[in-house]
Motif scaffolding. Sequence first.
Motif, short mmCIF file in Angstrom:
data_model
loop_
_atom_site.label_atom_id
_atom_site.label_comp_id
_atom_site.label_asym_id
_atom_site.label_seq_id
_atom_site.Cartn_x
_atom_site.Cartn_y
_atom_site.Cartn_z
N GLY A 102 0.81 -1.21 0.00
CA GLY A 102 0.00 0.00 0.00
C GLY A 102 0.84 1.26 0.00
N ALA A 103 1.91 1.25 0.77
CA ALA A 103 2.78 2.43 0.86
C ALA A 103 3.43 2.72 -0.48
CB ALA A 103 3.84 2.21 1.94
N GLY A 108 6.81 16.47 -1.80
CA GLY A 108 7.53 15.59 -0.88
C GLY A 108 6.73 15.25 0.36
N ILE A 109 6.13 16.24 0.98
CA ILE A 109 5.34 15.99 2.19
C ILE A 109 4.07 15.23 1.84
CG2 ILE A 109 4.07 18.18 2.22
CD1 ILE A 109 5.52 16.47 5.30
N HIS A 110 3.52 15.51 0.66
CA HIS A 110 2.31 14.81 0.22
C HIS A 110 2.61 13.32 0.00
CE1 HIS A 110 -1.58 14.35 -1.73
NE2 HIS A 110 -0.97 13.67 -2.68
N VAL A 111 3.74 13.02 -0.62
CA VAL A 111 4.12 11.63 -0.88
C VAL A 111 4.42 10.92 0.43
CG1 VAL A 111 5.91 10.18 -1.94
CG2 VAL A 111 4.86 12.02 -3.24
N THR A 112 5.06 11.62 1.37
CA THR A 112 5.35 11.02 2.68
C THR A 112 4.05 10.68 3.40
OG1 THR A 112 7.39 12.29 2.83
CG2 THR A 112 6.50 11.40 4.89
N ARG A 113 3.10 11.59 3.36
CA ARG A 113 1.79 11.34 3.97
C ARG A 113 1.10 10.16 3.29
NH1 ARG A 113 -3.31 11.65 2.89
NH2 ARG A 113 -2.91 12.53 0.85
N PHE A 168 -0.26 6.81 5.00
CA PHE A 168 -1.70 6.61 4.91
C PHE A 168 -2.04 5.33 4.15
CE2 PHE A 168 -5.67 6.98 2.57
CZ PHE A 168 -6.56 7.19 3.60
N TRP A 169 -1.51 5.18 2.93
CA TRP A 169 -1.86 4.02 2.11
C TRP A 169 -1.25 2.73 2.65
CZ3 TRP A 169 -5.96 3.72 -0.50
CH2 TRP A 169 -6.52 4.88 -1.01
N GLY A 170 -0.10 2.82 3.31
CA GLY A 170 0.45 1.64 3.96
C GLY A 170 -0.48 1.15 5.07
#
Length: 170
Positions: free
Chosen positions: A85-86, A141-146, A150-152
């Motif tokens: 998921g991540a 970058g922060i969006h992808v980290t979130r 979240f998806w993980g």
Amino acid sequence: MILQDDRNNAQYRNTVDAFLRLRRYGVGEYYRGLTAILLRNGPATFLYFGFKDTLKERLLPEDGPLLSGIDSGLRKEAIRNFLTGATLGCVISSLFYPLNVIRIQMQTAEVGSKRMSVWAAGKALYEERGGKVRLMTAGMGIHVTRSFVFWGCMTLFSELVRDCLHKFQS
């Protein structure tokens, strides 16, 4: 988005107040940016469910080197689900990030103003950011980290619930 835009802080007290005040602009004001949302979420959902199982089996096999030191089957499966998921969350969020920025542009336009198409909003945003694609992806970058977290977690927990429901039904 109206309440997150600090230009509106003095205008609206809370969500209910904003909801009631938007009525005078018609039902379309509640759906500002819907086209961008559908263009982002439709293909993103298709990609997520289309690649979730394949990614899990091919990149994270149970007997693969990444999971070789883990002896518990439940832990191994949880890690596989989280990483699947991540990874998908990061890739898909990156692909569709520009549409997310355009959606925000559409939804933070002045209340009651003429609604823009996705194309017009993207063009306006591009010009507003000096004609630089790099500036269209600021904050990615922060969006992808979130999205990674979240998806993980979402994939991990949805698979746990699915497994519990499956065991409950059998």
